[in-house]
Write an enzyme that holds these catalytic residues in place. Structure first.
Site, PDB file in Angstrom:
ATOM      1  N   SER A  94       0.826  -1.201   0.000  1.00  0.00           N
ATOM      2  CA  SER A  94       0.000   0.000   0.000  1.00  0.00           C
ATOM      3  C   SER A  94       0.862   1.254   0.000  1.00  0.00           C
ATOM      4  CB  SER A  94      -0.975  -0.039   1.175  1.00  0.00           C
ATOM      5  OG  SER A  94      -1.961   0.956   1.052  1.00  0.00           O
ATOM      6  N   HIS A 128      -6.527  -5.937  -1.501  1.00  0.00           N
ATOM      7  CA  HIS A 128      -5.540  -4.887  -1.261  1.00  0.00           C
ATOM      8  C   HIS A 128      -4.452  -5.469  -0.375  1.00  0.00           C
ATOM      9  CE1 HIS A 128      -4.128  -0.725  -0.965  1.00  0.00           C
ATOM     10  NE2 HIS A 128      -3.956  -0.905   0.338  1.00  0.00           N
ATOM     11  N   ASP A 164      -8.366  -2.867  -7.162  1.00  0.00           N
ATOM     12  CA  ASP A 164      -7.917  -2.631  -5.793  1.00  0.00           C
ATOM     13  C   ASP A 164      -9.022  -1.961  -4.978  1.00  0.00           C
ATOM     14  OD1 ASP A 164      -5.130  -2.215  -4.108  1.00  0.00           O
ATOM     15  OD2 ASP A 164      -6.600  -0.628  -3.739  1.00  0.00           O
TER      16      ASP A 164
END
Length: 400
Positions: free
Chosen positions: A181, A346, A279
């Site tokens: 991330s 994610h 995502d």
């Protein structure tokens, strides 16, 4: 600025039961927990978390054939782009080591179990804790007389590296810089710099997991994410640490180089991009932002994919196409690797369920762990792009 991007998303892997490897499936073995180490000399360079506390990391030492190999993993956790959101962040584990857990669970790519992480299990594995709010790139102190915040992500990165070098990193034979991330975004900005710390003959490569944030318009045709990142770059003094070749090309819009799609072509170190085409973070914070859907017309679709209308599915397919189009030039690089699956997820490298397990996500019957390992060790070229949703039945979707 929109405060929603304070973003405290944390998709940590779930704990699993402790069972013997000889009697049950190997992925059921307990994950290892590793103690935090604070960088005690960080004050010398003001390499401090938002609140002025010391930064830290978790190190699990390698052994055997992997004792001279290193895997560094940037922790993720959003960003802050204004005084209000950064002050809030400074009172959490994302802005202060005072609030961080002293133990970190090492799963997936960080696992020390050969069955669960066959290519990197015996490497020195490091988790860099995230406490600055700008993907380890800021270099500024805000002091208005009543408030003092340290935007020192760049210095934190440098301080941790300097702490690791005498512990064996300076003699690394193989190294992989990775992150999830916001941590995945950090790898784009530190990849080439990482190589400069290591021996000239070391095999150094980088990987981003769920860090390829698109510079894309939302459904109301506004650049919400672009405006947000501009705030991060401006507030935290990030521009000076972005790729200079990239920033020269954008002139007055140099902040755009914070986006991976603009920085990527200037990275010379071999690079692997792991991302989902749908995502879930970008679904809600890039494509269908709260400001672009004030009446919540997309709420049902965001929570249950079967309720998405044909028009909404078309919009999601358009977002996937944008990602693939942006990545097409990257396919021409012989040293590049890619795994773009069509899941609503994610961060997939830190979770055992998605990294390497009997029912882990696959493209062409290849798991993420196998794809990354094949690319890193040169066993085969790995540039996997999945077919469009809903064709992939191996996904671990975060939206049912």
């Amino acid at each position: 600025m929109i405060p929603l991007f304070s973003l405290r998303m944390n998709f940590a892997a779930m704990a699993v039961a402790l069972l013997y490897l000889t009697t049950v499936e190997p992925w059921r073995v307990n994950s290892k927990t590793v103690n935090i180490k604070l960088v005690t000399n960080a004050r010398e360079t003001s390499a401090l978390c938002l609140d002025g506390s010391l930064p830290g990391y978790h190190l699990d030492r390698g052994y055997g054939a992997g004792q001279n190999n290193w895997l560094l993993q940037f922790e993720g956790g959003g960003w802050c782009n204004d005084l209000t959101s950064c002050l809030e962040r400074a009172q959490t584990r994302r802005g202060s080591s005072h609030y961080m857990s002293k133990l970190a669970t090492f799963n997936g790519i960080l696992s020390n179990n050969a069955t669960l992480n066959p290519d990197f299990y015996n490497w020195n594995r490091v988790k860099l804790r995230y406490c600055d709010g700008a993907s380890f790139t800021g270099n500024k102190v805000l002091n208005n007389g009543t408030t003092k915040l340290y935007f020192k992500g760049q210095k934190i990165w440098e301080a941790i590296i300097q702490d690791l070098l005498p512990q064996g990193l300076e003699k690394a034979q193989k190294a992989l810089l990775s992150g999830c991330s916001a941590g995945g975004l950090a790898t784009f900005h530190h990849c080439d710099n990482f190589t400069k710390y290591l021996p000239a003959n070391a095999s150094v490569k980088c990987m981003s997991d769920a860090g390829f944030f698109l510079d894309e318009k939302d459904i109301s045709l506004n650049y919400t994410m672009r405006n947000f990142f501009k705030g991060v770059v401006t507030l935290q003094g990030v521009e000076q640490n972005l790729n200079s070749k990239c920033t020269k090309g954008f002139s007055s819009n140099a902040f755009l180089c914070f986006f991976p799609q603009y920085a990527l072509k200037y990275i010379s170190t071999p690079y692997f991009i792991l991302n989902t085409a749908y995502d879930v973070f970008q679904f809600s914070n890039v494509l269908v932002t709260p400001s672009s859907d004030p009446q919540g017309k997309w709420n049902q679709c965001k929570h249950k994919l079967s309720t998405c209308t044909p028009a909404e599915i078309d919009t999601l397919q358009g977002f996937r196409l944008s990602m693939i189009t942006v990545l097409k030039p990257f396919l021409d690089s012989k040293s590049s690797g890619m795994f773009i699956n069509s899941c609503f997820a994610h961060c997939q490298s830190e979770m055992q369920e998605t990294w390497f397990k009997a029912n882990s996500p696959r493209i062409n019957n290849k798991t993420i762990a196998k794809a990354v390992g094949d690319w890193y060790f040169g066993r085969s070229k790995t540039q996997e792009i999945d077919c469009a949703y809903p064709c992939d039945k191996t996904c671990h979707n975060m939206i049912p």
